[in-house]
Design a protein around this motif. Structure first.
Motif, PDB file in Angstrom:
ATOM      1  N   ILE A 173      29.405  20.049 -54.654  1.00  0.00           N
ATOM      2  CA  ILE A 173      29.277  18.880 -53.776  1.00  0.00           C
ATOM      3  C   ILE A 173      28.868  17.638 -54.564  1.00  0.00           C
ATOM      4  CG2 ILE A 173      28.158  17.931 -51.719  1.00  0.00           C
ATOM      5  CD1 ILE A 173      30.073  20.430 -51.263  1.00  0.00           C
ATOM      6  N   ILE A 174      27.686  17.667 -55.167  1.00  0.00           N
ATOM      7  CA  ILE A 174      27.167  16.465 -55.834  1.00  0.00           C
ATOM      8  C   ILE A 174      28.019  16.074 -57.045  1.00  0.00           C
ATOM      9  CG2 ILE A 174      25.168  15.419 -56.969  1.00  0.00           C
ATOM     10  CD1 ILE A 174      24.807  16.043 -53.899  1.00  0.00           C
ATOM     11  N   ARG A 175      28.310  17.025 -57.922  1.00  0.00           N
ATOM     12  CA  ARG A 175      29.092  16.719 -59.129  1.00  0.00           C
ATOM     13  C   ARG A 175      30.566  16.499 -58.816  1.00  0.00           C
ATOM     14  NH1 ARG A 175      29.971  21.439 -63.064  1.00  0.00           N
ATOM     15  NH2 ARG A 175      31.590  21.783 -61.508  1.00  0.00           N
ATOM     16  N   ASP A 176      31.180  17.440 -58.068  1.00  0.00           N
ATOM     17  CA  ASP A 176      32.632  17.422 -57.907  1.00  0.00           C
ATOM     18  C   ASP A 176      33.136  16.575 -56.742  1.00  0.00           C
ATOM     19  OD1 ASP A 176      32.571  19.133 -60.072  1.00  0.00           O
ATOM     20  OD2 ASP A 176      32.996  20.934 -58.904  1.00  0.00           O
ATOM     21  N   GLN A 177      32.447  16.565 -55.613  1.00  0.00           N
ATOM     22  CA  GLN A 177      32.914  15.785 -54.460  1.00  0.00           C
ATOM     23  C   GLN A 177      32.317  14.385 -54.433  1.00  0.00           C
ATOM     24  OE1 GLN A 177      32.674  17.711 -50.632  1.00  0.00           O
ATOM     25  NE2 GLN A 177      33.642  19.578 -51.389  1.00  0.00           N
ATOM     26  N   VAL A 178      31.006  14.288 -54.578  1.00  0.00           N
ATOM     27  CA  VAL A 178      30.350  12.984 -54.552  1.00  0.00           C
ATOM     28  C   VAL A 178      30.597  12.247 -55.877  1.00  0.00           C
ATOM     29  CG1 VAL A 178      28.096  11.808 -54.309  1.00  0.00           C
ATOM     30  CG2 VAL A 178      28.614  13.830 -52.923  1.00  0.00           C
ATOM     31  N   VAL A 179      30.828  13.009 -56.940  1.00  0.00           N
ATOM     32  CA  VAL A 179      31.035  12.498 -58.293  1.00  0.00           C
ATOM     33  C   VAL A 179      29.825  11.675 -58.740  1.00  0.00           C
ATOM     34  CG1 VAL A 179      32.668  11.435 -59.903  1.00  0.00           C
ATOM     35  CG2 VAL A 179      33.515  12.440 -57.783  1.00  0.00           C
ATOM     36  N   ALA A 180      28.666  12.282 -58.595  1.00  0.00           N
ATOM     37  CA  ALA A 180      27.416  11.666 -59.004  1.00  0.00           C
ATOM     38  C   ALA A 180      26.944  12.291 -60.315  1.00  0.00           C
ATOM     39  CB  ALA A 180      26.360  11.861 -57.915  1.00  0.00           C
ATOM     40  N   PRO A 181      26.177  11.538 -61.092  1.00  0.00           N
ATOM     41  CA  PRO A 181      25.702  12.062 -62.375  1.00  0.00           C
ATOM     42  C   PRO A 181      24.529  13.032 -62.250  1.00  0.00           C
ATOM     43  CG  PRO A 181      24.897   9.838 -62.051  1.00  0.00           C
ATOM     44  CD  PRO A 181      25.826  10.136 -60.904  1.00  0.00           C
ATOM     45  N   ALA A 182      23.785  12.919 -61.140  1.00  0.00           N
ATOM     46  CA  ALA A 182      22.576  13.717 -60.981  1.00  0.00           C
ATOM     47  C   ALA A 182      22.246  13.822 -59.498  1.00  0.00           C
ATOM     48  CB  ALA A 182      21.407  13.082 -61.739  1.00  0.00           C
ATOM     49  N   VAL A 183      21.317  14.704 -59.190  1.00  0.00           N
ATOM     50  CA  VAL A 183      20.846  14.897 -57.822  1.00  0.00           C
ATOM     51  C   VAL A 183      19.321  14.819 -57.842  1.00  0.00           C
ATOM     52  CG1 VAL A 183      20.804  17.426 -58.050  1.00  0.00           C
ATOM     53  CG2 VAL A 183      21.005  16.391 -55.779  1.00  0.00           C
ATOM     54  N   THR A 184      18.736  14.411 -56.724  1.00  0.00           N
ATOM     55  CA  THR A 184      17.281  14.321 -56.633  1.00  0.00           C
ATOM     56  C   THR A 184      16.774  15.109 -55.433  1.00  0.00           C
ATOM     57  OG1 THR A 184      17.397  12.277 -55.319  1.00  0.00           O
ATOM     58  CG2 THR A 184      17.190  12.028 -57.720  1.00  0.00           C
ATOM     59  N   LEU A 185      15.491  15.441 -55.506  1.00  0.00           N
ATOM     60  CA  LEU A 185      14.771  16.042 -54.390  1.00  0.00           C
ATOM     61  C   LEU A 185      13.305  15.691 -54.573  1.00  0.00           C
ATOM     62  CD1 LEU A 185      13.210  18.686 -55.728  1.00  0.00           C
ATOM     63  CD2 LEU A 185      15.392  19.778 -55.343  1.00  0.00           C
ATOM     64  N   ALA A 186      12.499  15.957 -53.565  1.00  0.00           N
ATOM     65  CA  ALA A 186      11.066  15.644 -53.655  1.00  0.00           C
ATOM     66  C   ALA A 186      10.258  16.840 -53.175  1.00  0.00           C
ATOM     67  CB  ALA A 186      10.737  14.407 -52.822  1.00  0.00           C
TER      68      ALA A 186
END
Length: 182
Positions: free
Chosen positions: A109-122
Motif C-alpha cells: 500500500i504505502i510503497r507500491d500504491q501510495v508511492v511514498a518513501p516512508a510510513v509513520t505511526l505514533a
C-alpha cells in the motif's frame, strides 16, 4: 491455512470492534486517551468509512487490523503517510499476524500504491513494549511530543519503505528548508 489481506467492509465492524477492544486492554489500563481503546461499533464503522482499514483474515477470521489515515489531519507533524489503530486478536498474538499485516501495508500500500518513501505511526513512551517493538520492526523515532491529554510523551516513528525515493524526499526537504531561510 489461508491468509487474505484486504480492505475492511462495514460488515466487519463487529469483529473489528472485538479485536481492537481486546487488543487495547493495556492502553486502557495505562489510562491512554486513544480513541481506538474505547471504540464502539459506530466508531469502527466511521474508521472503515473515512480511512483505509486493512485486515488480515486467517482461515476466514479477522486476526489483525491496521488503518491508513486518508485525510491529512497530521500535516502539522508529518507529510508522510500515517498508520494507526493497529490491533491483533489477543488469542492470535505471537503468531506473527500483526507484523505480516503491517509489512504488507508498508510494502503493497504505502510503497507500491501510495508511492511514498516512508510510513509513520505514533505510540506512547509509557507503554511497556510498543515503542521497542516498533523499533525492532525497523521504525525510528523522529519526533517526541506531548498533547497535554495525560498520555505523556508520544513518539512519532518512521520506517523507510523505498530508500531511493526517501533519499530524494530528504534532499527536497533540505532544499526547501534552505530556500525558506534565504
Amino acid at each position: 491455512m489461508s491468509e487474505i489481506y484486504r480492505l475492511a467492509q462495514q460488515e466487519d465492524a463487529e469483529r473489528l470492534q472485538y479485536v481492537t477492544y481486546e487488543a487495547y486492554e493495556t492502553i486502557r489500563q495505562l489510562g491512554l486517551q486513544w480513541p481506538a481503546a474505547q471504540a464502539d461499533v459506530a466508531l469502527i464503522q466511521e474508521n472503515i468509512k473515512n480511512n483505509d482499514c486493512y485486515v488480515l483474515e486467517v482461515d476466514g477470521a479477522i486476526q489483525a487490523t491496521v488503518s491508513h489515515l486518508k485525510n491529512r489531519a497530521l500535516d502539522f507533524i508529518t507529510d508522510l503517510p500515517f498508520v494507526m489503530w493497529f490491533a491483533v486478536d489477543p488469542t492470535a498474538q505471537g503468531k506473527g499476524y500483526g507484523r505480516k499485516l503491517l509489512n504488507w501495508v508498508e510494502q503493497a500500500i504505502i510503497r507500491d500504491q501510495v508511492v511514498a518513501p516512508a510510513v509513520t505511526l505514533a505510540t506512547a513512551e509509557k507503554h511497556p513494549y510498543l515503542l521497542s517493538m516498533y523499533e525492532r520492526w525497523g521504525y525510528e523515532r523522529i519526533h517526541a511530543f506531548d498533547h497535554g491529554t495525560g498520555d505523556g510523551t508520544m513518539h512519532l516513528l518512521r520506517k523507510v519503505v523505498n530508500p531511493e525515493l526517501f533519499d530524494t524526499y530528504i534532499r527536497e526537504k533540505n532544499e526547501a528548508g534552505t530556500a525558506k531561510r534565504n
